[in-house]
Design a protein around this motif. Structure first.
Motif, PDB file in Angstrom:
ATOM      1  N   GLU A  79       3.738   1.290 -80.832  1.00  0.00           N
ATOM      2  CA  GLU A  79       5.145   1.533 -81.170  1.00  0.00           C
ATOM      3  C   GLU A  79       6.068   1.659 -79.966  1.00  0.00           C
ATOM      4  OE1 GLU A  79       5.812   4.704 -83.921  1.00  0.00           O
ATOM      5  OE2 GLU A  79       4.168   4.079 -85.209  1.00  0.00           O
ATOM      6  N   THR A  80       5.553   2.037 -78.805  1.00  0.00           N
ATOM      7  CA  THR A  80       6.397   2.259 -77.635  1.00  0.00           C
ATOM      8  C   THR A  80       7.068   0.958 -77.219  1.00  0.00           C
ATOM      9  OG1 THR A  80       4.887   3.983 -76.901  1.00  0.00           O
ATOM     10  CG2 THR A  80       6.452   3.149 -75.283  1.00  0.00           C
ATOM     11  N   LYS A  81       8.387   1.031 -77.008  1.00  0.00           N
ATOM     12  CA  LYS A  81       9.173  -0.137 -76.615  1.00  0.00           C
ATOM     13  C   LYS A  81       9.520  -0.037 -75.132  1.00  0.00           C
ATOM     14  CE  LYS A  81      11.330  -0.307 -81.156  1.00  0.00           C
ATOM     15  NZ  LYS A  81      12.604  -0.161 -81.882  1.00  0.00           N
ATOM     16  N   TYR A  82       9.539  -1.181 -74.466  1.00  0.00           N
ATOM     17  CA  TYR A  82       9.872  -1.256 -73.050  1.00  0.00           C
ATOM     18  C   TYR A  82      11.000  -2.249 -72.838  1.00  0.00           C
ATOM     19  CZ  TYR A  82       5.497   1.217 -72.369  1.00  0.00           C
ATOM     20  OH  TYR A  82       4.497   2.147 -72.422  1.00  0.00           O
ATOM     21  N   LYS A  83      11.974  -1.864 -72.028  1.00  0.00           N
ATOM     22  CA  LYS A  83      13.110  -2.734 -71.715  1.00  0.00           C
ATOM     23  C   LYS A  83      12.896  -3.381 -70.352  1.00  0.00           C
ATOM     24  CE  LYS A  83      15.676   1.075 -69.726  1.00  0.00           C
ATOM     25  NZ  LYS A  83      16.852   1.892 -69.756  1.00  0.00           N
ATOM     26  N   PRO A  84      13.475  -4.554 -70.142  1.00  0.00           N
ATOM     27  CA  PRO A  84      13.295  -5.226 -68.850  1.00  0.00           C
ATOM     28  C   PRO A  84      14.047  -4.516 -67.737  1.00  0.00           C
ATOM     29  CG  PRO A  84      14.824  -6.455 -70.232  1.00  0.00           C
ATOM     30  CD  PRO A  84      14.294  -5.324 -71.074  1.00  0.00           C
ATOM     31  N   ILE A  85      13.417  -4.440 -66.565  1.00  0.00           N
ATOM     32  CA  ILE A  85      14.058  -3.896 -65.371  1.00  0.00           C
ATOM     33  C   ILE A  85      14.284  -5.019 -64.363  1.00  0.00           C
ATOM     34  CG2 ILE A  85      13.866  -2.245 -63.466  1.00  0.00           C
ATOM     35  CD1 ILE A  85      14.200  -0.955 -66.242  1.00  0.00           C
ATOM     36  N   THR A  86      13.211  -5.722 -64.016  1.00  0.00           N
ATOM     37  CA  THR A  86      13.320  -6.820 -63.059  1.00  0.00           C
ATOM     38  C   THR A  86      12.176  -7.813 -63.254  1.00  0.00           C
ATOM     39  OG1 THR A  86      13.640  -7.367 -60.724  1.00  0.00           O
ATOM     40  CG2 THR A  86      12.018  -5.674 -61.222  1.00  0.00           C
ATOM     41  N   THR A  87      12.353  -9.008 -62.720  1.00  0.00           N
ATOM     42  CA  THR A  87      11.344 -10.066 -62.776  1.00  0.00           C
ATOM     43  C   THR A  87      11.039 -10.530 -61.359  1.00  0.00           C
ATOM     44  OG1 THR A  87      12.214 -10.834 -64.883  1.00  0.00           O
ATOM     45  CG2 THR A  87      10.836 -12.371 -63.678  1.00  0.00           C
ATOM     46  N   ARG A  88       9.778 -10.786 -61.093  1.00  0.00           N
ATOM     47  CA  ARG A  88       9.354 -11.321 -59.801  1.00  0.00           C
ATOM     48  C   ARG A  88       8.472 -12.533 -60.049  1.00  0.00           C
ATOM     49  NH1 ARG A  88      12.432  -7.911 -57.747  1.00  0.00           N
ATOM     50  NH2 ARG A  88      11.846  -5.896 -56.933  1.00  0.00           N
ATOM     51  N   GLN A  89       8.535 -13.511 -59.143  1.00  0.00           N
ATOM     52  CA  GLN A  89       7.667 -14.685 -59.246  1.00  0.00           C
ATOM     53  C   GLN A  89       6.973 -14.911 -57.909  1.00  0.00           C
ATOM     54  OE1 GLN A  89      10.323 -17.727 -60.747  1.00  0.00           O
ATOM     55  NE2 GLN A  89       9.573 -17.351 -62.807  1.00  0.00           N
ATOM     56  N   PRO A  90       5.917 -14.104 -57.634  1.00  0.00           N
ATOM     57  CA  PRO A  90       5.162 -14.336 -56.396  1.00  0.00           C
ATOM     58  C   PRO A  90       4.367 -15.633 -56.485  1.00  0.00           C
ATOM     59  CG  PRO A  90       4.160 -12.589 -57.699  1.00  0.00           C
ATOM     60  CD  PRO A  90       5.416 -13.011 -58.406  1.00  0.00           C
ATOM     61  N   LEU A  91       3.544 -15.898 -55.498  1.00  0.00           N
ATOM     62  CA  LEU A  91       2.837 -17.180 -55.435  1.00  0.00           C
ATOM     63  C   LEU A  91       1.944 -17.460 -56.636  1.00  0.00           C
ATOM     64  CD1 LEU A  91       1.831 -17.211 -51.674  1.00  0.00           C
ATOM     65  CD2 LEU A  91       3.654 -18.504 -52.792  1.00  0.00           C
ATOM     66  N   LYS A  92       1.202 -16.465 -57.140  1.00  0.00           N
ATOM     67  CA  LYS A  92       0.236 -16.740 -58.195  1.00  0.00           C
ATOM     68  C   LYS A  92       0.727 -16.445 -59.603  1.00  0.00           C
ATOM     69  CE  LYS A  92      -4.161 -16.550 -55.897  1.00  0.00           C
ATOM     70  NZ  LYS A  92      -5.508 -16.041 -55.960  1.00  0.00           N
ATOM     71  N   ASN A  93       1.184 -15.248 -59.879  1.00  0.00           N
ATOM     72  CA  ASN A  93       1.520 -14.843 -61.244  1.00  0.00           C
ATOM     73  C   ASN A  93       2.999 -14.510 -61.374  1.00  0.00           C
ATOM     74  OD1 ASN A  93      -1.230 -14.916 -62.031  1.00  0.00           O
ATOM     75  ND2 ASN A  93      -1.539 -12.938 -61.060  1.00  0.00           N
ATOM     76  N   ASN A  94       3.468 -14.446 -62.613  1.00  0.00           N
ATOM     77  CA  ASN A  94       4.829 -14.017 -62.903  1.00  0.00           C
ATOM     78  C   ASN A  94       4.769 -12.551 -63.290  1.00  0.00           C
ATOM     79  OD1 ASN A  94       6.427 -16.642 -62.913  1.00  0.00           O
ATOM     80  ND2 ASN A  94       4.599 -17.122 -64.075  1.00  0.00           N
ATOM     81  N   THR A  95       5.690 -11.764 -62.773  1.00  0.00           N
ATOM     82  CA  THR A  95       5.625 -10.318 -62.936  1.00  0.00           C
ATOM     83  C   THR A  95       6.920  -9.771 -63.519  1.00  0.00           C
ATOM     84  OG1 THR A  95       4.161 -10.174 -61.024  1.00  0.00           O
ATOM     85  CG2 THR A  95       5.241  -8.153 -61.701  1.00  0.00           C
ATOM     86  N   LEU A  96       6.780  -8.849 -64.479  1.00  0.00           N
ATOM     87  CA  LEU A  96       7.904  -8.091 -65.016  1.00  0.00           C
ATOM     88  C   LEU A  96       7.696  -6.627 -64.677  1.00  0.00           C
ATOM     89  CD1 LEU A  96       8.217  -9.318 -68.720  1.00  0.00           C
ATOM     90  CD2 LEU A  96       9.783  -9.820 -66.859  1.00  0.00           C
ATOM     91  N   ILE A  97       8.780  -5.954 -64.355  1.00  0.00           N
ATOM     92  CA  ILE A  97       8.753  -4.491 -64.284  1.00  0.00           C
ATOM     93  C   ILE A  97       9.606  -4.028 -65.445  1.00  0.00           C
ATOM     94  CG2 ILE A  97       9.337  -2.430 -62.973  1.00  0.00           C
ATOM     95  CD1 ILE A  97       8.828  -4.041 -60.434  1.00  0.00           C
ATOM     96  N   VAL A  98       9.009  -3.187 -66.303  1.00  0.00           N
ATOM     97  CA  VAL A  98       9.693  -2.719 -67.499  1.00  0.00           C
ATOM     98  C   VAL A  98       9.694  -1.195 -67.526  1.00  0.00           C
ATOM     99  CG1 VAL A  98       9.135  -4.778 -68.854  1.00  0.00           C
ATOM    100  CG2 VAL A  98       7.583  -2.843 -68.907  1.00  0.00           C
ATOM    101  N   GLY A  99      10.678  -0.627 -68.233  1.00  0.00           N
ATOM    102  CA  GLY A  99      10.777   0.818 -68.361  1.00  0.00           C
ATOM    103  C   GLY A  99      10.748   1.211 -69.816  1.00  0.00           C
ATOM    104  N   GLU A 100      10.154   2.360 -70.095  1.00  0.00           N
ATOM    105  CA  GLU A 100      10.054   2.860 -71.448  1.00  0.00           C
ATOM    106  C   GLU A 100      11.445   3.179 -71.988  1.00  0.00           C
ATOM    107  OE1 GLU A 100       7.516   6.237 -73.882  1.00  0.00           O
ATOM    108  OE2 GLU A 100       7.256   6.029 -71.728  1.00  0.00           O
ATOM    109  N   MET A 101      11.702   2.745 -73.219  1.00  0.00           N
ATOM    110  CA  MET A 101      12.997   2.992 -73.853  1.00  0.00           C
ATOM    111  C   MET A 101      12.979   4.374 -74.489  1.00  0.00           C
ATOM    112  SD  MET A 101      13.629  -0.721 -75.634  1.00  0.00           S
ATOM    113  CE  MET A 101      15.117  -0.235 -76.478  1.00  0.00           C
ATOM    114  N   ASN A 102      14.049   5.129 -74.314  1.00  0.00           N
ATOM    115  CA  ASN A 102      14.175   6.431 -74.967  1.00  0.00           C
ATOM    116  C   ASN A 102      14.673   6.233 -76.378  1.00  0.00           C
ATOM    117  OD1 ASN A 102      13.430   7.700 -72.592  1.00  0.00           O
ATOM    118  ND2 ASN A 102      15.526   7.813 -71.870  1.00  0.00           N
ATOM    119  N   GLY A 103      14.195   7.054 -77.303  1.00  0.00           N
ATOM    120  CA  GLY A 103      14.666   6.976 -78.687  1.00  0.00           C
ATOM    121  C   GLY A 103      14.189   5.746 -79.408  1.00  0.00           C
TER     122      GLY A 103
END
Length: 104
Positions: A79-103
């Motif tokens: 049930e926990t929802k996460y909102k996007p913070i930032t995206t990174r595209q290093p050499l190998k994988n694609n990365t998202l940093i997400v934060g937990e949504m309140n409420g």
């Protein structure tokens, strides 16, 4: 690196009546799913992104790039929802940093 988590991406739009189809459209829609590697961010990253460490943030690594237009994501159907913070595209994988949504 093990990609053993299932990520669900959701889009949110205001629900409205569409007279052409005779039904309501919009609202929460599942727009895609991907497998990923999920880890918690370190203290330094949490402070940089949120100004404190009280908000839980995660690093999510994908094999493929994410092309969905999404509002929030869930992990492994929980049930926990996460909102996007930032995206990174290093050499190998694609990365998202997400934060937990309140409420959730």
């Amino acid at each position: 690196m093990r990609f053993n988590d299932n990520i669900q991406f959701y889009s949110e739009s205001e629900s409205h009546y569409d007279p052409k189809i005779g039904d309501y459209v919009g609202g929460v829609t599942l727009v895609g799913e991907e497998i990923a590697n999920v880890t918690e961010t370190g203290t330094e990253t949490s402070v940089t992104a949120f100004g404190d460490i009280s908000t839980r943030s995660l690093v999510i690594r994908f094999v493929n790039s994410i092309e969905y237009k999404w509002s929030y994501l869930t992990i492994n159907g929980l049930e926990t929802k996460y909102k996007p913070i930032t995206t990174r595209q290093p050499l190998k994988n694609n990365t998202l940093i997400v934060g937990e949504m309140n409420g959730n």
